[in-house]
Design an enzyme around this catalytic site. Structure first.
Site, PDB file in Angstrom:
ATOM      1  CD  GLN A 130      -1.978   1.033   2.919  1.00  0.00           C
ATOM      2  OE1 GLN A 130      -2.140   0.280   4.148  1.00  0.00           O
ATOM      3  NE2 GLN A 130      -3.534   1.584   3.052  1.00  0.00           N
ATOM      4  CB  SER A 133       1.987   6.540   4.493  1.00  0.00           C
ATOM      5  OG  SER A 133       1.393   6.208   4.801  1.00  0.00           O
ATOM      6  CD  GLU A 248      -4.378   0.926   7.082  1.00  0.00           C
ATOM      7  OE1 GLU A 248      -5.408   1.563   6.390  1.00  0.00           O
ATOM      8  OE2 GLU A 248      -3.578   1.074   7.309  1.00  0.00           O
ATOM      9  CD  GLU A 370      -2.220  10.925  19.314  1.00  0.00           C
ATOM     10  OE1 GLU A 370      -1.900   9.794  18.410  1.00  0.00           O
ATOM     11  OE2 GLU A 370      -1.869  10.710  20.467  1.00  0.00           O
TER      12      GLU A 370
HETATM   13  C1  LIG Z   1       3.523  -1.186  11.509  1.00  0.00           C
HETATM   14  C2  LIG Z   1       3.206   0.370  10.266  1.00  0.00           C
HETATM   15  C3  LIG Z   1       3.062  -0.522   9.036  1.00  0.00           C
HETATM   16  C4  LIG Z   1       2.570   0.875   8.089  1.00  0.00           C
HETATM   17  N1  LIG Z   1       2.533   0.530   7.220  1.00  0.00           N
HETATM   18  C5  LIG Z   1       1.759   1.261   6.392  1.00  0.00           C
HETATM   19  C6  LIG Z   1       1.973   0.506   4.647  1.00  0.00           C
HETATM   20  O1  LIG Z   1       2.444  -0.338   4.449  1.00  0.00           O
HETATM   21  N2  LIG Z   1       1.205   2.021   4.205  1.00  0.00           N
HETATM   22  C7  LIG Z   1       1.025   3.276   4.086  1.00  0.00           C
HETATM   23  O2  LIG Z   1       0.692   3.872   3.138  1.00  0.00           O
HETATM   24  N3  LIG Z   1       1.223   3.394   5.661  1.00  0.00           N
HETATM   25  C8  LIG Z   1       1.652   2.319   6.297  1.00  0.00           C
HETATM   26  N4  LIG Z   1       2.113   2.990   7.809  1.00  0.00           N
HETATM   27  C9  LIG Z   1       2.546   4.802   7.803  1.00  0.00           C
HETATM   28  C10 LIG Z   1       0.620   5.016   8.653  1.00  0.00           C
HETATM   29  O3  LIG Z   1      -0.607   5.196   8.353  1.00  0.00           O
HETATM   30  C11 LIG Z   1       1.718   6.420   9.185  1.00  0.00           C
HETATM   31  O4  LIG Z   1       1.896   6.219  10.221  1.00  0.00           O
HETATM   32  C12 LIG Z   1      -0.170   7.390   9.855  1.00  0.00           C
HETATM   33  O5  LIG Z   1      -1.081   7.240   9.032  1.00  0.00           O
HETATM   34  C13 LIG Z   1       0.154   8.280  10.985  1.00  0.00           C
HETATM   35  O6  LIG Z   1       1.499   9.088   9.770  1.00  0.00           O
HETATM   36  P1  LIG Z   1       2.575   9.792  10.395  1.00  0.00           P
HETATM   37  O7  LIG Z   1       3.492   7.830  10.732  1.00  0.00           O
HETATM   38  O8  LIG Z   1       3.272  10.487   9.001  1.00  0.00           O
HETATM   39  O9  LIG Z   1       2.397  10.928  11.581  1.00  0.00           O
HETATM   40  P2  LIG Z   1       1.542  12.544  11.337  1.00  0.00           P
HETATM   41  O10 LIG Z   1       0.722  12.208  10.844  1.00  0.00           O
HETATM   42  O11 LIG Z   1       2.724  12.680  10.827  1.00  0.00           O
HETATM   43  O12 LIG Z   1       0.966  12.261  13.159  1.00  0.00           O
HETATM   44  C14 LIG Z   1       3.008  12.482  14.034  1.00  0.00           C
HETATM   45  C15 LIG Z   1       1.635  12.503  15.670  1.00  0.00           C
HETATM   46  O13 LIG Z   1       0.892  14.027  15.339  1.00  0.00           O
HETATM   47  C16 LIG Z   1       0.051  13.582  14.994  1.00  0.00           C
HETATM   48  N5  LIG Z   1      -1.434  14.447  15.000  1.00  0.00           N
HETATM   49  C17 LIG Z   1      -1.115  14.076  13.419  1.00  0.00           C
HETATM   50  N6  LIG Z   1      -2.291  14.974  13.219  1.00  0.00           N
HETATM   51  C18 LIG Z   1      -3.047  15.616  15.022  1.00  0.00           C
HETATM   52  C19 LIG Z   1      -4.240  16.296  14.768  1.00  0.00           C
HETATM   53  N7  LIG Z   1      -4.838  16.861  13.766  1.00  0.00           N
HETATM   54  N8  LIG Z   1      -4.547  15.855  15.936  1.00  0.00           N
HETATM   55  C20 LIG Z   1      -4.597  15.201  16.733  1.00  0.00           C
HETATM   56  N9  LIG Z   1      -3.268  14.771  16.199  1.00  0.00           N
HETATM   57  C21 LIG Z   1      -2.619  14.810  15.354  1.00  0.00           C
HETATM   58  C22 LIG Z   1      -0.930  12.249  15.260  1.00  0.00           C
HETATM   59  O14 LIG Z   1      -1.766  10.931  15.980  1.00  0.00           O
HETATM   60  C23 LIG Z   1       0.377  11.880  15.641  1.00  0.00           C
HETATM   61  O15 LIG Z   1       1.071  11.155  17.344  1.00  0.00           O
HETATM   62  C24 LIG Z   1       2.398   1.906   9.026  1.00  0.00           C
HETATM   63  C25 LIG Z   1       2.327   2.870   9.770  1.00  0.00           C
HETATM   64  C26 LIG Z   1       3.107   1.725  11.391  1.00  0.00           C
HETATM   65  C27 LIG Z   1       3.352   2.233  12.114  1.00  0.00           C
END
Ligand SMILES: Cc1cc2nc3c(=O)[nH]c(=O)nc-3n(C[C@H](O)[C@H](O)[C@H](O)COP(=O)(O)OP(=O)(O)OC[C@H]3O[C@@H](n4cnc5c(N)ncnc54)[C@H](O)[C@@H]3O)c2cc1C
Length: 407
Positions: A130, A133, A248, A370
């Site tokens: 997928q 991200s 998902e 969150e």
């Molecule tokens: C084990 C694992 C597998 C994954 N596999 C995939 C995959 O196969 N394909 C894929 O595309 N993605 C994958 N992901 C990514 C996953 O979808 C993202 O980690 C997730 O969407 C969060 O995005 P970010 O890591 O960029 O965090 P961010 O969006 O940058 O967030 C960082 C922090 O800020 C907080 N935050 C952000 N916006 C807000 C708001 N509006 N209000 C309050 N708090 C907020 C979040 O809750 C978090 O604590 C995977 C992640 C993990 C951990």
């Protein structure tokens, strides 16, 4: 709802159980002294096992029959998951493909795409990833900056994805890219099928605290993709992505079986320590965890009930995900408090070391805690929505675009 199997469900469960009894000796061993250890051996063995499960009707059970599935309902899928867990064998390797991306292709793909891709996906011949991200687009998924530009006969793709699970051995990825930056950020997006061996695709593993590298960053440099790689129509990518995200949430929201771990095993580990199992505080903490997991199970039954009646479950799937992940983390913390630093020692007798370091990451996977709480606040409790500064503004005028242009 009646929580007992109907006669038909009991008969189906018996059929699944006897298939597993007959074939479980052929399943790959992933734990204990005889466990496979090398990633390529594990992947190869799990692909063969996925094929067997598919041939036995235990993979893609809810897919339509004409596309290789069994045309069964969500309850039968849960029965299969329960029986696989009870048999102590691994499930399918490609949970992301069969559980989320396949259903997206079934809902939005062309007839040719369904015929070409779904069979090999179901049988584990071609694993999928997928590609959603990005470094600056996780929670705010519609902020993605990977660009696909239309050229003669197709598209040219440039950009970067991150946290892409299984990309290191995937044949294809389902990728969301921006195709019209002059539209509002949710509108100018398109979903593409990208062969992972295409020229210009680079996959780099990301080492996790567990020591494994299960996910990756993926770079796209002038990758050429044909017109027929578009899924669900040009600039309709957000609607297509929402289907994937719904599947998902369902995959993860049904609790520990979807997440691939069984919290009751932690309780077993605690019960092995006679002193800890008599300790009042330990028993109380265990009781809290067990109560949360029981609440998740019954919320799961409510979701199943809705699905069975053809309804789409609401944001309560998010609540199940939050509760399951937190209960799992609390269980690993409890084990760590009892056994001390040994809880993190990797050895064949201690599969908990992996969970102790892996589970906190699941707070982010499939929607962060969150964000899910925001959704529950807005859509279940009716609280005022978050302020939105980007509403109605073309993506090209948003700050993220300016930053990308400056770098
Ligand atoms: C084990 C694992 C597998 C994954 N596999 C995939 C995959 O196969 N394909 C894929 O595309 N993605 C994958 N992901 C990514 C996953 O979808 C993202 O980690 C997730 O969407 C969060 O995005 P970010 O890591 O960029 O965090 P961010 O969006 O940058 O967030 C960082 C922090 O800020 C907080 N935050 C952000 N916006 C807000 C708001 N509006 N209000 C309050 N708090 C907020 C979040 O809750 C978090 O604590 C995977 C992640 C993990 C951990």
């Amino acid at each position: 709802m009646d929580l007992n199997d109907t006669p038909e469900q009991a008969q189906f469960r018996e059929k699944v159980r006897s298939w597993l009894e007959e074939h479980k000796g052929e399943a790959p061993v992933l734990e204990g002294p005889d466990a496979l250890t090398e990633e390529d051996e594990i992947v190869a063995a799990r692909r063969v096992w996925q094929r067997k499960l598919a041939e036995g009707g235990l993979a893609g059970a809810t897919w339509p029959k004409e596309l290789g599935g069994q045309g069964l309902g969500p309850i039968e899928q849960v029965i299969i998951s329960q029986e696989i867990a009870a048999a102590g064998v691994p499930g399918i390797l490609d949970v992301i493909g069969v559980g989320m991306l396949g259903p997206t292709l079934i809902a939005h793909g062309s007839e040719e795409q369904k015929q070409q891709f779904l069979g090999p996906m179901l049988h584990g011949d071609e694993v999928w990833c997928q590609l959603f991200s990005e470094p600056a687009a996780g929670s705010d998924l519609a902020g993605i900056q990977s660009r696909a530009k239309q050229v003669d006969g197709g598209w040219v793709l440039n950009g970067q994805k991150v946290w892409t699970t299984n990309a290191q051995f995937s044949a294809y990825g389902l990728l969301l890219a921006r195709t019209d930056p002059e539209q509002h950020k949710h509108k100018g997006l398109t979903m593409f099928i990208v062969p992972m061996d295409a020229e210009g695709v680079t996959v780099r593993g990301l080492r996790q605290i567990t020591g494994d590298a299960e996910f990756n960053e993926v770079f796209f440099d002038d990758v050429k993709i044909p017109d027929d790689a578009v899924v669900g129509g040009v600039n309709n990518g957000w609607g297509t992505a929402l289907t994937t995200l719904m599947f998902e949430r369902l995959t993860i929201g049904f609790g520990s079986e979807g997440l691939g771990y069984r919290p009751e095993r932690f309780a077993g580990r605690i019960a092995e320590d006679p002193e800890a199992s008599r300790n009042g505080e330990v028993r109380q903490r265990l009781g809290h965890i067990a109560t949360d997991l029981m609440a998740v199970r019954f919320t799961g039954y409510r979701m199943l009930s809705a699905l069975q009646q053809g309804q789409i479950p609401g944001p309560e799937a998010g609540l199940s995900k939050i509760t399951t992940v937190n209960a799992g983390i609390q269980a690993t913390e409890l084990v760590a408090d009892i056994v001390g630093p040994d809880a993190l020692r990797e050895d064949v007798e201690n599969p908990f070391a992996y969970h102790t370091s892996f589970l906190p990451g699941l707070k982010s996977a499939g929607g962060t805690e969150e964000i899910l709480r925001n959704t529950i606040g807005e859509r279940v409790l009716g609280l005022p929505p978050e302020p939105r500064l980007d509403k109605g503004i073309p993506f090209s005028e948003l700050r993220a675009k300016e930053k990308a242009a400056a770098s």
